[in-house]
Scaffold this active site. Structure first.
Site, PDB file in Angstrom:
ATOM      1  N   ASP A 147       0.869  -1.169   0.000  1.00 38.71           N
ATOM      2  CA  ASP A 147       0.000   0.000   0.000  1.00 38.71           C
ATOM      3  C   ASP A 147       0.915   1.230   0.000  1.00 38.71           C
ATOM      4  O   ASP A 147       2.134   1.130   0.135  1.00 38.71           O
ATOM      5  CB  ASP A 147      -0.981  -0.005   1.188  1.00 38.71           C
ATOM      6  CG  ASP A 147      -2.191   0.897   0.909  1.00 38.71           C
ATOM      7  OD1 ASP A 147      -2.111   1.738  -0.020  1.00 38.71           O
ATOM      8  OD2 ASP A 147      -3.215   0.779   1.603  1.00 38.71           O
TER       9      ASP A 147
HETATM   10  C1  NOJ Z   1      -3.951   4.044   0.088  1.00 42.75           C
HETATM   11  C2  NOJ Z   1      -5.147   3.155   0.156  1.00 42.75           C
HETATM   12  O1  NOJ Z   1      -5.136   2.430   1.376  1.00 42.75           O
HETATM   13  C3  NOJ Z   1      -5.235   2.167  -0.987  1.00 42.75           C
HETATM   14  O2  NOJ Z   1      -6.451   1.479  -0.907  1.00 42.75           O
HETATM   15  C4  NOJ Z   1      -5.091   2.878  -2.293  1.00 42.75           C
HETATM   16  O3  NOJ Z   1      -5.227   1.975  -3.361  1.00 42.75           O
HETATM   17  C5  NOJ Z   1      -3.733   3.556  -2.310  1.00 42.75           C
HETATM   18  N1  NOJ Z   1      -3.675   4.537  -1.245  1.00 42.75           N
HETATM   19  C6  NOJ Z   1      -3.446   4.224  -3.655  1.00 42.75           C
HETATM   20  O4  NOJ Z   1      -4.219   5.330  -3.818  1.00 42.75           O
END
Ligand code: NOJ
Length: 750
Positions: free
Chosen positions: A289
């Site tokens: 993530d």
């Molecule tokens: C953080 C989020 O937790 C995740 O779900 C997302 O895909 C990413 N950022 C990218 O934007």
């Protein structure tokens, strides 16, 4: 050992090895190997590096957001993927740079959070889940894929398959609700919708099951918080939708931010290596993530970014989203012998496999057709598709004396509420590429039905600052507007109140400690109720709310979530009876925040039953039950369940048959839900668990007899050793239209 036993064992080992290899193979393996053989270590590490684009961010801004450095890395082939770069022109520019200028010209993956649509917005995922309509959900994801692939994207960071039992957590809007069985079916449907049957087609994109794992169990519903769950919950509640995603051939997984049992998910080899890659034979890749590799240090698990890179890659995280840990340190870590190059090769092969499967090596610009970009976005078929999805997502929570539907000739309606003419909030959270203020508002929807309504806004409740993060401020003091609303309501025949949360009150980083209607809305509702009790309450919200007072007083309540671009049209069709609602809640609605986490599939406890004195599991000041339970949802017709029968066959296959009749006067759809209780087991089982559902349409007075077949998957559970087992003993099956009631029968598995 007898010779035939030895032969059996050898055959078993062979079968296992062949099967394991078969899972890991694709028709591209020799091309992948040939390409890998040409790559330098730096180029391999480059494939594992994902940068954010230069204009959008969906996480905290990195220190190192230097665009010129990123350009340099792109040209060297030191970037495998970009996120937040979208639009044919932008994608083409970067793809061209990499394909034409880097030594090996390996095309980039372009990832984006296409969560419930790209330009045209479908309902938020939690709302879609309330439809229990898998075909519609699949179709909705395919619409999103069609638009996303038309703007150069080839990868979505969806579906979020996190189970959550805590409505305080803002990200419940993004998931399938509290139940792992429903969540698994929805995960599958969404993946099929995004990826289609041919990933190399120009209108399908790779999906991503996230966040692996248990992110939805953040303590106290506070986003990014600690997770501390036992293996029973992990194996039986959290993992099933992820397993279903692998079975549906999802191409990628995303790590979670949280720790589980003290180990951050991003550095968790038990999850990534042992379970995902070995036990499940997942052959796609795992992306971290946003900066979750860098955050290993903040967790106190890694000493610094270099150590974080080492721990994450060794645990099985294949691609680094935006932390720059891999690009800065992996090459050196291999040279130092702290990371085995075989680990890098495995990660790179996984990433290349997805690129080959997408067809990027045949045509890196296959998603970059400007004509298609123009025609696909906002296509009328997409609007039609999300309208159908929106109608199916609506849940009729209460309808005393059949106040709904309103007659199309209904005179003298007063519509009250800030949200009724809001064209932005219904688009919900996580709709990065949508155009602001493009949803059909409730008022616009009503215009198609009735000219005899007046709109009174009441107090202005929400102010969306429209800055990059859409911070919403809530008015709790300026009561201007309440008296005007009350005056108008006095003489109305029907009052329609449109209340709820603003679309940006849920989503990432938007946890709440209070789940009542925000701001002055409760006061407004009560003031109007004092003068006119004929109220239809239309709710817009991104999570379950505490609706105790509302349920006790308001005769008709419609849960309309945030329904996306066609929101107002869908709501109007339900309110005026052109569409008979059939949604069922995918999450329990608590009476009070103090009950959370609250879920229907809880365990019995040792003191489940009411005792004359206090020593049983309960609260002194609140009931145990929710206001609206999981699976609840009414219709403009009624259904009766009869003739439940159970047949236990050989090899633990159980057939459950039931007859359902539409006993009302209009046609309607019903979700027939089957729940199971396994009474005694080596790890305790919930008091009931959803193990089957079917959605059917019945004309008035018509019946249908349905059979559910239960086998190991449904009768079994994951034991302490993470093996799926069916243990002999007594089971009770319940079939009905909600998790709280239905016909029951007991049976035995020997
Ligand atoms: C953080 C989020 O937790 C995740 O779900 C997302 O895909 C990413 N950022 C990218 O934007």
């Amino acid at each position: 050992m007898k010779i035939e036993n030895l032969v059996k064992i050898i055959l078993l080992i062979l079968a296992f090895t062949i099967n394991k290899n078969a899972m890991a193979q694709s028709k591209y393996e020799s091309q992948i190997d040939a390409l890998l053989a040409k790559m330098t270590l730096e180029e391999k590490v480059g494939q594992m590096n994902q940068y954010n684009g230069f204009w959008d961010v969906t996480g905290p801004l990195p220190e190192n957001g230097d665009a010129s450095l990123k350009y340099e890395h792109l040209k060297k082939g030191w970037v495998g993927s970009m996120l937040n770069v979208h639009g044919v022109e932008q994608v083409r520019e970067l793809q061209k740079l990499v394909v034409e200028e880097s030594r090996l010209g390996i095309p980039l993956l372009f990832g984006f959070d296409v969560i419930h649509g790209y330009k045209v917005q479908a309902p938020i995922p939690l709302a879609e889940s309330a439809s229990w309509d898998l075909d519609a959900i699949q179709k909705s994801a395919s619409i999103a894929a069609d638009e996303a692939s038309a703007v150069g994207l080839n990868w979505t960071f969806a579906p979020m398959v996190d189970i959550s039992r805590d409505a305080r957590w803002g990200r419940v809007m993004e998931g399938g609700g509290e139940d792992p069985f429903l969540g698994s079916k929805i995960a599958e449907a969404r993946i099929k919708g995004f990826q289609g049957t041919d990933l190399s087609a120009p209108n399908t994109i790779a999906a991503c099951a996230k966040h692996f794992a248990a992110y939805g169990f953040a303590e106290a519903g506070k986003d990014y918080n600690t997770v501390d769950i036992g293996t029973n919950t992990l194996y039986n509640m959290v993992l099933p939708p992820f397993k279903a995603a692998v079975n549906a051939d999802v191409k990628t997984f995303m790590n979670a931010f949280n720790i589980i049992n003290g180990v951050p998910a991003t550095g968790n080899s038990m999850l990534l290596q042992t379970i995902l890659k070995e036990k499940w034979n997942f052959n796609g890749f795992v992306v971290s993530d946003w900066d979750s590799i860098g955050e290993l240090a903040a967790h106190g698990f890694a000493t610094d970014l270099e150590n974080a890179a080492q721990l994450a890659v060794n645990a099985g995280s294949d691609m680094d989203m935006q932390a720059t840990a891999y690009i800065k340190h992996l090459t050196n870590l291999v040279k130092l012998g702290k990371v085995d190059e075989a680990k890098i090769d495995d990660a790179v092969k996984r990433i290349l496999r997805v690129k080959f499967e997408l067809g990027l090596f045949d045509d890196p610009f296959k998603y970059c057709n400007p004509e298609r970009e123009k025609t696909s976005l906002n296509h009328k078929d997409h609007h039609q598709g999300v309208l159908e999805m929106a109608k199916k997502s609506i849940v009729l929570l209460k309808n005393e004396n059949n106040l709904l539907p309103l007659s199309k000739q209904q005179k003298n309606i007063v519509v009250i509420g800030d949200l009724a003419d809001d064209k932005n909030s219904p688009l919900g959270s996580w709709r990065l590429a949508s155009d602001d203020n493009t949803a059909i508002s409730v008022l616009e929807g009503f215009n198609a039905y009735s000219t005899d309504y007046t709109f009174v806004q009441g107090p202005k409740v929400f102010d969306d600052n429209s800055d990059f993060l859409h911070h919403v401020t809530i008015n709790s003091t300026d009561k201007t507007g309440i008296s005007e609303a009350v005056e108008a309501a006095k003489n109305a025949e029907i009052v329609v109140m449109v209340l709820g949360e603003h679309g940006f009150m849920s989503g990432e980083g938007r946890s709440r400690t209070k789940l009542d209607l925000p701001g002055l809305q409760p006061e407004l509702l009560k003031a109007v109720y004092e003068v006119n009790k004929n109220i239809v309450l239309v709710l817009m919200n991104g999570r379950p709310l505490t609706l105790t007072w509302e349920d006790e007083h308001i005769p008709a309540i419609v849960e309309a979530w945030q329904l996306g671009s066609q929101s107002g049209n869908a709501i109007a069709q339900v309110v005026f009876g052109d569409y008979n609602p059939s949604g069922k809640l995918p999450m329990s609605f608590p009476r009070s925040v103090g009950q959370l986490p609250l879920y229907y599939n809880h365990y019995s406890t040792g003191r489940p039953d009411k005792k004359p004195i206090v020593f049983w599991t309960h609260y002194a000041d609140e009931k145990n039950s929710p206001v609206y339970p999981f699976g609840h949802g009414l219709s403009y017709t009624t259904f009766e369940y009869n003739d439940l029968s159970v047949k236990v066959g050989d090899s633990d296959v159980v057939d459950v048959t039931v007859t359902v009749t539409n006993t009302g006067n209009v046609a309607g759809e019903e979700v027939i839900q089957l729940y199971l209780r396994d009474h005694v087991a080596s790890v305790v089982r919930p008091v009931k668990e959803l193990k089957g559902f079917k959605k059917i349409m019945l004309e008035p007075k018509n019946s249908e007899t349905l059979t559910f077949t239960l086998s190991t998957e449904e009768l079994g559970f994951y034991n302490q050793d993470y093996n799926l087992v069916v243990e002999p003993g007594q089971f009770t099956v319940m079939v009905g239209g909600c998790s709280t009631n239905g016909l029951t029968k007991s049976f035995k598995i020997k």
